[in-house]
Write a protein that holds these residues in place. Sequence first.
Motif, PDB file in Angstrom:
ATOM      1  N   GLU A 193       0.837  -1.198   0.000  1.00  0.00           N
ATOM      2  CA  GLU A 193       0.000   0.000   0.000  1.00  0.00           C
ATOM      3  C   GLU A 193       0.872   1.248   0.000  1.00  0.00           C
ATOM      4  N   ARG A 194       0.318   2.318  -0.586  1.00  0.00           N
ATOM      5  CA  ARG A 194       1.082   3.560  -0.754  1.00  0.00           C
ATOM      6  C   ARG A 194       0.144   4.750  -0.638  1.00  0.00           C
ATOM      7  N   LYS A 195       0.689   5.848  -0.135  1.00  0.00           N
ATOM      8  CA  LYS A 195      -0.033   7.114  -0.215  1.00  0.00           C
ATOM      9  C   LYS A 195       0.933   8.218  -0.593  1.00  0.00           C
ATOM     10  N   ILE A 196       0.410   9.276  -1.189  1.00  0.00           N
ATOM     11  CA  ILE A 196       1.227  10.426  -1.562  1.00  0.00           C
ATOM     12  C   ILE A 196       1.348  11.342  -0.356  1.00  0.00           C
ATOM     13  N   GLY A 197       2.567  11.758  -0.054  1.00  0.00           N
ATOM     14  CA  GLY A 197       2.820  12.616   1.100  1.00  0.00           C
ATOM     15  C   GLY A 197       3.471  11.849   2.226  1.00  0.00           C
ATOM     16  N   ASP A 198       3.834  12.576   3.278  1.00  0.00           N
ATOM     17  CA  ASP A 198       4.480  11.926   4.415  1.00  0.00           C
ATOM     18  C   ASP A 198       3.438  11.253   5.301  1.00  0.00           C
ATOM     19  N   SER A 199       3.916  10.595   6.344  1.00  0.00           N
ATOM     20  CA  SER A 199       3.035   9.780   7.182  1.00  0.00           C
ATOM     21  C   SER A 199       2.044  10.616   7.983  1.00  0.00           C
ATOM     22  N   LEU A 200       2.293  11.921   8.131  1.00  0.00           N
ATOM     23  CA  LEU A 200       1.420  12.780   8.932  1.00  0.00           C
ATOM     24  C   LEU A 200       0.266  13.360   8.120  1.00  0.00           C
ATOM     25  N   ILE A 201       0.348  13.302   6.805  1.00  0.00           N
ATOM     26  CA  ILE A 201      -0.700  13.865   5.961  1.00  0.00           C
ATOM     27  C   ILE A 201      -1.916  12.943   5.956  1.00  0.00           C
ATOM     28  N   ALA A 202      -3.098  13.544   6.137  1.00  0.00           N
ATOM     29  CA  ALA A 202      -4.335  12.754   6.239  1.00  0.00           C
ATOM     30  C   ALA A 202      -4.855  12.368   4.865  1.00  0.00           C
ATOM     31  N   ILE A 203      -4.067  11.613   4.129  1.00  0.00           N
ATOM     32  CA  ILE A 203      -4.464  11.080   2.832  1.00  0.00           C
ATOM     33  C   ILE A 203      -4.526   9.562   2.971  1.00  0.00           C
ATOM     34  N   PRO A 204      -5.594   8.911   2.531  1.00  0.00           N
ATOM     35  CA  PRO A 204      -5.700   7.453   2.715  1.00  0.00           C
ATOM     36  C   PRO A 204      -4.679   6.697   1.870  1.00  0.00           C
ATOM     37  N   PHE A 205      -4.273   5.557   2.381  1.00  0.00           N
ATOM     38  CA  PHE A 205      -3.434   4.641   1.607  1.00  0.00           C
ATOM     39  C   PHE A 205      -4.283   3.959   0.540  1.00  0.00           C
ATOM     40  N   THR A 206      -3.636   3.589  -0.553  1.00  0.00           N
ATOM     41  CA  THR A 206      -4.294   2.809  -1.598  1.00  0.00           C
ATOM     42  C   THR A 206      -3.466   1.553  -1.871  1.00  0.00           C
ATOM     43  N   LEU A 207      -4.148   0.465  -2.200  1.00  0.00           N
ATOM     44  CA  LEU A 207      -3.467  -0.782  -2.547  1.00  0.00           C
ATOM     45  C   LEU A 207      -2.930  -0.642  -3.971  1.00  0.00           C
ATOM     46  N   ILE A 208      -1.617  -0.832  -4.126  1.00  0.00           N
ATOM     47  CA  ILE A 208      -1.027  -0.704  -5.462  1.00  0.00           C
ATOM     48  C   ILE A 208      -0.659  -2.056  -6.066  1.00  0.00           C
ATOM     49  N   ASP A 209      -0.466  -3.093  -5.217  1.00  0.00           N
ATOM     50  CA  ASP A 209      -0.108  -4.398  -5.767  1.00  0.00           C
ATOM     51  C   ASP A 209      -0.049  -5.419  -4.642  1.00  0.00           C
ATOM     52  N   SER A 210       0.114  -6.683  -5.010  1.00  0.00           N
ATOM     53  CA  SER A 210       0.372  -7.749  -4.044  1.00  0.00           C
ATOM     54  C   SER A 210       1.404  -8.688  -4.636  1.00  0.00           C
TER      55      SER A 210
END
Length: 257
Positions: free
Chosen positions: A90-107
């Motif tokens: 899973e990945r999200k744009i921005g640092d860990s403090l930004i309130a942007i949800p993670f998205t599943l990019i692969d498995s």
Amino acid sequence: PFEVLDTLASNSTSYVDSYPHTDTTTYTFRVKAFNSFFESDYSNLASVITLLSFLPAPTDLTASLNSTIINHIQLNWHDNSTEELGFIVERKIGDSLIAIPFTLIDSVETNIISYEDSTTEDSTTYTYRIRAFNHLFVSDYSNLYQITTSNIADIISTKVDLGIPKDYALEQNYPNPFNPSTSIRFALPANAKVTLKLYNALGQEAANILDMDLGAGIHETIFNASNLSSGVYFYMLKVQGQNGSNFTSTKRMILMK
């Protein structure tokens, strides 16, 4: 050896083993009767395999920029289980403090402990996390890891309009020492395949700065070393000219943060 778990009263025909057990482990049991005078022979043996009660999370997640492909991010982590079917990335744009949800990019499949993210953008910060899964469970998440991609404009070679040189040449980077960017200029008297690599003081490759076909002329590239630690590095230019000529040159640079 077998060990005694318990004794039961006369006419008992069942028992619940409530002692702590290890996941996915085989336990074998046997029973015998007794009275004040005798002990019977043992019963037949009965075995059971305990189930998985939880799935350990992967740990030690790290991310680094691929040394050979610009802005591909290489993820690595530690696998703490033999019971997973795979891992979710899973990945999200921005640092860990930004309130942007993670998205599943692969498995990835079981026992694979690395992943290369090739879907990144220039000059962007990404935060990653990993978790394991199987038919029964999904593990907790790994640690978070944050990384920023490079500005491609800073590392792609540009041609300087100074005419066609007579000889190959690699100039000293400027400034030197530098932090975090420095300019490297080189001369090509003919069209050529060019590689420009950076090595640390141990001779290990630290970055693949350039790997492309370039036309004859004076070229300059801006190298950003923001992902490297301070120290002495060596940059090596290798050229294979289309006219059959070859050229190799190495110079030293100093990164001071």
